[in-house]
Design a protein around this motif. Sequence first.
Motif, mmCIF file in Angstrom:
data_model
loop_
_atom_site.group_PDB
_atom_site.id
_atom_site.type_symbol
_atom_site.label_atom_id
_atom_site.label_comp_id
_atom_site.label_asym_id
_atom_site.label_seq_id
_atom_site.Cartn_x
_atom_site.Cartn_y
_atom_site.Cartn_z
ATOM 1 N N GLY A 161 -51.718 42.827 -52.726
ATOM 2 C CA GLY A 161 -50.739 43.998 -52.800
ATOM 3 C C GLY A 161 -51.160 45.193 -51.917
ATOM 4 N N PRO A 162 -50.494 46.377 -51.838
ATOM 5 C CA PRO A 162 -51.068 47.403 -51.054
ATOM 6 C C PRO A 162 -52.106 48.195 -51.839
ATOM 7 N N PHE A 163 -52.821 49.173 -51.198
ATOM 8 C CA PHE A 163 -53.825 49.702 -51.726
ATOM 9 C C PHE A 163 -53.748 51.401 -52.001
ATOM 10 N N GLY A 164 -54.473 52.053 -52.571
ATOM 11 C CA GLY A 164 -54.518 53.252 -52.678
ATOM 12 C C GLY A 164 -53.755 54.291 -53.458
ATOM 13 N N ARG A 165 -52.796 53.397 -54.170
ATOM 14 C CA ARG A 165 -51.954 54.046 -55.297
ATOM 15 C C ARG A 165 -52.835 54.555 -56.471
ATOM 16 N N SER A 166 -53.688 53.751 -57.006
ATOM 17 C CA SER A 166 -54.599 54.363 -57.953
ATOM 18 C C SER A 166 -55.397 55.516 -57.514
ATOM 19 N N SER A 167 -56.091 55.427 -56.302
ATOM 20 C CA SER A 167 -56.960 56.545 -56.018
ATOM 21 C C SER A 167 -55.917 57.867 -55.817
ATOM 22 N N ALA A 168 -54.792 57.603 -55.227
ATOM 23 C CA ALA A 168 -53.975 58.711 -54.936
ATOM 24 C C ALA A 168 -53.254 59.321 -56.509
ATOM 25 N N GLY A 169 -52.980 58.397 -57.316
ATOM 26 C CA GLY A 169 -52.541 58.600 -58.667
ATOM 27 C C GLY A 169 -53.381 59.464 -59.556
ATOM 28 N N LEU A 170 -54.800 58.842 -59.306
ATOM 29 C CA LEU A 170 -55.806 59.678 -60.276
ATOM 30 C C LEU A 170 -56.026 61.167 -59.566
ATOM 31 N N ARG A 171 -56.010 61.096 -58.321
ATOM 32 C CA ARG A 171 -55.865 62.870 -57.928
ATOM 33 C C ARG A 171 -54.684 63.516 -58.511
ATOM 34 N N ILE A 172 -53.556 62.996 -58.586
ATOM 35 C CA ILE A 172 -52.474 63.485 -58.963
ATOM 36 C C ILE A 172 -52.623 64.145 -60.451
ATOM 37 N N LEU A 173 -53.183 63.109 -61.182
ATOM 38 C CA LEU A 173 -53.568 63.420 -62.736
ATOM 39 C C LEU A 173 -54.511 64.541 -62.864
ATOM 40 N N ILE A 174 -55.588 64.381 -62.109
ATOM 41 C CA ILE A 174 -56.851 65.288 -62.072
ATOM 42 C C ILE A 174 -56.103 66.875 -61.625
ATOM 43 N N SER A 175 -55.328 66.953 -60.771
ATOM 44 C CA SER A 175 -54.879 68.116 -60.283
ATOM 45 C C SER A 175 -53.679 68.569 -61.366
ATOM 46 N N LYS A 176 -53.202 67.772 -61.883
ATOM 47 C CA LYS A 176 -51.940 68.260 -62.860
ATOM 48 C C LYS A 176 -50.940 69.032 -62.193
ATOM 49 N N ARG A 177 -51.026 68.917 -60.910
ATOM 50 C CA ARG A 177 -49.805 69.529 -60.283
ATOM 51 C C ARG A 177 -48.147 68.827 -60.613
ATOM 52 N N LYS A 178 -47.441 69.572 -61.187
ATOM 53 C CA LYS A 178 -46.277 68.885 -61.790
ATOM 54 C C LYS A 178 -45.270 68.477 -60.523
ATOM 55 N N ASN A 179 -45.456 69.082 -59.349
ATOM 56 C CA ASN A 179 -44.542 68.882 -58.383
ATOM 57 C C ASN A 179 -45.059 67.478 -57.991
ATOM 58 N N ASP A 180 -46.404 66.989 -57.695
ATOM 59 C CA ASP A 180 -46.763 65.610 -57.200
ATOM 60 C C ASP A 180 -46.312 64.376 -58.490
ATOM 61 N N LEU A 181 -46.477 65.139 -59.700
ATOM 62 C CA LEU A 181 -46.429 64.154 -60.947
ATOM 63 C C LEU A 181 -44.976 63.564 -60.647
#
Lengths: 322, 322
Positions: A161-181
């Motif tokens: 499968g493709p890569f990068g989703r988890s590391s990008a998703g982790l950044r979104i969760l840590i930043s807590k930006r509602k927009n990105d969520l």
Amino acid sequence: MKSLTEHEIIRILTNQFTGQPGTPLGFDDDVSAIPFSPKTWIIVKTDMLIGSTDIPPGMTAQEAARKAVVATVSDFAAKGVKPQALMVSLGLPAPAKKKRVQDIAQGLGQATREYHCKIIGGDTNQANDLVLDISGVGFADPKTLVRREGARPGDIVAVTGPFGRSSAGLRILISKRKNDLAKYPTLVKAVRWPRARLTQGIILAKSHGTSSSIDSSDGLAWSLHQIAEASSVGINLHTIPIATEVERYAKDHRLSALELALYGGEEYELVVTVKPRSFNKLKRRVPSLRKIGIVEKKRFGVAAQIGGKQITVEARGWQHFT
Amino acid sequence: MKSLTEHEIIRILTNQFTGQPGTPLGFDDDVSAIPFSPKTWIIVKTDMLIGSTDIPPGMTAQEAARKAVVATVSDFAAKGVKPQALMVSLGLPAPAKKKRVQDIAQGLGQATREYHCKIIGGDTNQANDLVLDISGVGFADPKTLVRREGARPGDIVAVTGPFGRSSAGLRILISKRKNDLAKYPTLVKAVRWPRARLTQGIILAKSHGTSSSIDSSDGLAWSLHQIAEASSVGINLHTIPIATEVERYAKDHRLSALELALYGGEEYELVVTVKPRSFNKLKRRVPSLRKIGIVEKKRFGVAAQIGGKQITVEARGWQHFT
């Protein structure tokens, strides 16, 4: 005194245990094996999840418990072995609230139903953090077990499968930006609800066309280097398998999508090498299988030729104590 | 909201997993089993040690690591099964100091040499406390596996050694009284350097004279109640096996030696029931074996008749979250 890295810690521990006879897989592979008969090895693996370091903000206790199981199942998936039974060692801060314990029980139950394995025992402890250690046990024919060191020059390097989703998703969760969520639900889901490629791993192992395999829980780059080093070969990539949403997210935030895909972790895709004659047959049975490069004779680590540019893929990935 | 006890937590977790087919030993026994063939079950057990709650003051990291292995081996000992291989899941606070990791490695190595088993894999994690989860794997013939529920009326209740040393030793370590530390070396050693009764457990199981067995890691009283409940019988004791030094220590500190022996924990002796005709033969092979009571038909829990006095042995022992 200088603090040790995770790999240095592992080195000190394993040095203590070398010289033990009859450990056919050793400490470097995804799982360990106990020879039972010429046709059967007992396959075991343990994986620990720690609340404060492994659970990002916004992840529920149910999701964390499910993910703890997924992490262990993923290592079995990489070797093409079905985990028959699991054990759960649970550490919980006091006071232990009923709702929290129920959530954890549900997350564990959910994962066992997804991967058709049983929880057959465990241990409960008071701790000052959530600790979930999941041990798995399965059986394998040593002949079909896919090791890390089997890659041969000319083999195709592929991923499930493709890569990068988890590391990008982790950044979104840590930043807590509602927009990105809201904008990137698949990235968030990749972290909160990861999946182990158990079905795919079993098909790949049974095909006898897979020469080496590893799960990508420490990141794509790290996994490729592990295969290259264990097999004494070089790996040349003609593409980096980046998920489309990761490209968009990276563009939005002026990040390198390549970095997110190569050096993230906890992605739980499989990274494999396949004999050229077997690839098309395997691709029909595992449609997500994607060719990303080729195994070369010369030991040069991992390199990538992308858009006429030569990229060195570094031997780094996600590790504790950094 | 009221905090759950350890047994309530276990109940919630196991309720989620009931209805799973083919789990021959279940959650209540010392170990779990995966049927492999009619003559072979895979036996597994996991036991977690947590720094802040399970390591008393004055215990070194090396001793803690060794003890973590002993706790898992002791559960195998109770079932008469040799643990063939162990896995170690280690959680360590950052920064991870070299000396500490070396101490842990040495403690683990020491225990594996004592019990002739191998460490074949593991996992390393950053945590905010020391976490040592040890999983063990062994093989057993289901016919010789000694369960908790096999006690029958008329069977002799026996233990592999005296009790109370660990609970007295724990009090000494916590109080840090130098006088006691010097005066009671065997009590302190019982906590810092416990031993699993693996050789004895294997002899007892192979004899076919042992009808039920449990390790005493949650305390003598608790272990006796577990056997009585699982076997649907009553247990009547004619003596409480108290170590001589515990009597002296209790007298010194105006404590009840009986309490220390009955309701302590982490003692790692075996509590067994033996068919009357087998007892003398077993006693010759396991000299530390000591008769302490008799199994009765009527379910009354556990009682003791000592010096003409009737004592009720309560179903309590050492547990987390209290």
